[in-house]
Write a protein that holds these residues in place. Structure first.
Motif, mmCIF file in Angstrom:
data_model
loop_
_atom_site.group_PDB
_atom_site.id
_atom_site.type_symbol
_atom_site.label_atom_id
_atom_site.label_comp_id
_atom_site.label_asym_id
_atom_site.label_seq_id
_atom_site.Cartn_x
_atom_site.Cartn_y
_atom_site.Cartn_z
ATOM 1 N N ARG A 133 6.460 -1.007 -1.316
ATOM 2 C CA ARG A 133 5.973 -0.713 0.034
ATOM 3 C C ARG A 133 6.283 -1.836 1.021
ATOM 4 O O ARG A 133 6.356 -1.599 2.236
ATOM 5 C CB ARG A 133 4.473 -0.431 0.010
ATOM 6 N N ASP A 134 6.467 -3.073 0.530
ATOM 7 C CA ASP A 134 6.797 -4.197 1.402
ATOM 8 C C ASP A 134 8.247 -4.639 1.242
ATOM 9 O O ASP A 134 8.642 -5.692 1.750
ATOM 10 C CB ASP A 134 5.865 -5.381 1.111
ATOM 11 N N HIS A 138 10.677 -0.197 3.150
ATOM 12 C CA HIS A 138 9.378 0.193 2.580
ATOM 13 C C HIS A 138 9.516 1.285 1.533
ATOM 14 O O HIS A 138 8.661 2.163 1.404
ATOM 15 C CB HIS A 138 8.423 0.650 3.690
ATOM 16 N N ASN A 158 5.429 -5.137 -5.076
ATOM 17 C CA ASN A 158 5.338 -4.542 -3.743
ATOM 18 C C ASN A 158 6.555 -4.877 -2.894
ATOM 19 O O ASN A 158 6.852 -4.198 -1.910
ATOM 20 C CB ASN A 158 4.077 -5.039 -3.027
ATOM 21 N N GLY A 159 7.294 -5.920 -3.288
ATOM 22 C CA GLY A 159 8.466 -6.338 -2.510
ATOM 23 C C GLY A 159 9.503 -7.000 -3.382
ATOM 24 O O GLY A 159 9.940 -6.441 -4.387
ATOM 25 N N SER A 177 -4.834 -3.528 1.068
ATOM 26 C CA SER A 177 -4.037 -3.325 2.278
ATOM 27 C C SER A 177 -3.081 -4.477 2.537
ATOM 28 O O SER A 177 -2.043 -4.299 3.176
ATOM 29 C CB SER A 177 -4.960 -3.147 3.494
ATOM 30 N N ASN A 178 -3.409 -5.678 2.030
ATOM 31 C CA ASN A 178 -2.573 -6.855 2.269
ATOM 32 C C ASN A 178 -2.267 -7.549 0.949
ATOM 33 O O ASN A 178 -3.040 -8.368 0.471
ATOM 34 C CB ASN A 178 -3.276 -7.818 3.230
ATOM 35 N N SER A 226 -0.243 -9.828 0.259
ATOM 36 C CA SER A 226 0.047 -11.262 0.339
ATOM 37 C C SER A 226 -1.173 -12.112 0.008
ATOM 38 O O SER A 226 -1.054 -13.315 -0.214
ATOM 39 C CB SER A 226 0.565 -11.623 1.732
ATOM 40 N N TRP A 262 0.303 -7.992 -8.259
ATOM 41 C CA TRP A 262 0.480 -6.690 -7.624
ATOM 42 C C TRP A 262 -0.143 -5.591 -8.494
ATOM 43 O O TRP A 262 -0.931 -4.793 -8.012
ATOM 44 C CB TRP A 262 1.966 -6.405 -7.405
ATOM 45 N N THR A 299 2.782 -10.433 -7.094
ATOM 46 C CA THR A 299 3.167 -9.894 -5.793
ATOM 47 C C THR A 299 4.408 -10.618 -5.269
ATOM 48 O O THR A 299 4.828 -11.643 -5.804
ATOM 49 C CB THR A 299 2.039 -10.095 -4.769
ATOM 50 N N GLU A 300 4.969 -10.079 -4.196
ATOM 51 C CA GLU A 300 6.101 -10.748 -3.555
ATOM 52 C C GLU A 300 5.721 -12.156 -3.111
ATOM 53 O O GLU A 300 6.514 -13.099 -3.269
ATOM 54 C CB GLU A 300 6.580 -9.937 -2.343
#
Length: 351
Positions: free
Chosen positions: A59-60, A64, A72-73, A317-318, A320, A325, A331-332
């Protein structure tokens, strides 16, 4: 990361900017083998439940959209490609992008749930490391057809190779498989994995690889899924898993040093992800994270692959703000920090 390491990173980054001012990457290609930590979509094309080619994965990422990355990225290997000056990432070998001139700057053979032990990929219908080597042989032949024998040889010998393995062998096989944990102690099982690792590196060397970076095991006892399933206190890391990882990593270091002495011209560097990730998990606030126990996707307990999906309740929602993840993968934002540590550890591969 301490002050001296930060200064070193700045120096290294400055050097890389100077060297890449002519828009040429620091190495001719980047070639990747391994598991879900570096899989960029090979499992999309397999009959397996271990996939991530659907939301909320990706999604990131660019546009996306999910790509098959378990994140997520970007993965740490994606950031590494950027650090080396590449403007694109090595494509998944089984994808439509892996053709023509796209192959000149490298390729990715990694498959989620693969590993050093031969039954691990079989359990999940993933691509074994032996099969990844067979694909590499195919790739070499394709490279000759595209660039010619001389140029292909230069690319193969000058490329950086990244190898990631071992986590699935322990978490997705040994710890849950009575046929293994009743037959072998963790120490005995890690010996088997190390033998497989040594054989893989020697085979890769015989196929022309000279600059190889291999990642250690992470603190496997601290991933959200391991804590949820195996910890008696669901807020604490599983110490025995971490101890097993440390033991494996020590053997990985010793074996790698032995291989360097044995194989002329081999530059083999062990890239430690255990300590950097443990630092993020134990002191998330020092790096701008708010949550290291729960993962972003769903409840953050055991979600991965099909269990992390658009209907997962409570997906953050965030991302970061989170170290993880899903139940197994960073996570990214965490991958970016890990990639910076890999850069400092692997500088000898490009010097």
């Amino acid at each position: 990361m301490d002050f001296s390491a930060s200064i070193f990173l700045v120096i290294v980054s400055s050097m890389m900017l100077l060297y890449s001012a002519n828009s040429q990457p620091l190495v001719p290609a980047m070639i990747i083998f391994g598991d879900s930590v570096v899989d960029v979509g090979n499992n999309n094309n397999l009959y397996t439940i271990v996939k991530s080619n659907f939301p909320p994965y990706g999604r990131d990422f660019a546009n996306h959209k999910p790509t098959g990355r378990f994140c997520n990225g970007k993965l740490a290997s994606d950031f590494t490609a950027e650090n080396l000056g590449f403007t694109s990432y090595p494509p998944a070998y089984l994808s439509k992008k892996a053709n023509g001139k796209n192959l000149l700057t490298g390729v990715n053979f990694a498959s989620a749930s693969s590993g050093y032990y031969y039954t691990t990929p079989k359990l999940y219908h993933a691509i074994s490391l032996d099969q990844q080597l067979e694909y590499f042989k195919e790739y070499k032949n394709k490279l000759v057809g595209i660039a010619g024998t001389s140029n292909a040889s230069t690319i193969i010998s000058g490329a950086i190779y990244l190898v990631s393995g071992g986590s699935s062998d322990f978490i997705q096989n040994y710890y849950i498989n009575p046929l293994l944990y009743k037959a072998y102690t963790p120490d005995q099982f890690s010996d088997i994995l190390i033998q497989s690792f040594s054989k893989f590196i020697q085979n890769l060397y015989n196929l022309g690889a000279r600059r190889i970076g291999v990642t250690t095991l992470p603190p496997t006892g601290c991933v959200p899924a391991a804590i949820t399933i195996f910890s008696s206190n669901h807020n604490e890391c599983v110490d025995r898993f971490n101890n097993d990882a440390v033991s494996f990593n020590n053997k990985l270091n010793a074996t790698s040093q032995s291989l360097v002495k044995k194989l002329s011209g081999l530059n083999l560097v062990v890239l430690d992800i255990y300590q950097p990730l443990l630092d993020l998990i134990t002191h998330p606030e020092n790096n701008g994270f708010a949550e290291a126990r729960r993962a972003c996707c769903g409840t953050g307990l055991v979600e991965t692959a099909i269990l992390c999906n658009p209907k997962s309740v409570g997906t953050c929602s965030n991302a970061s703000e989170y170290v993880f993840w899903d139940g197994f993968h960073p996570t990214e934002a965490a991958n970016k920090i890990l990639a910076d540590d890999l850069l400092t550890a692997g500088i000898s591969l490009i010097s």
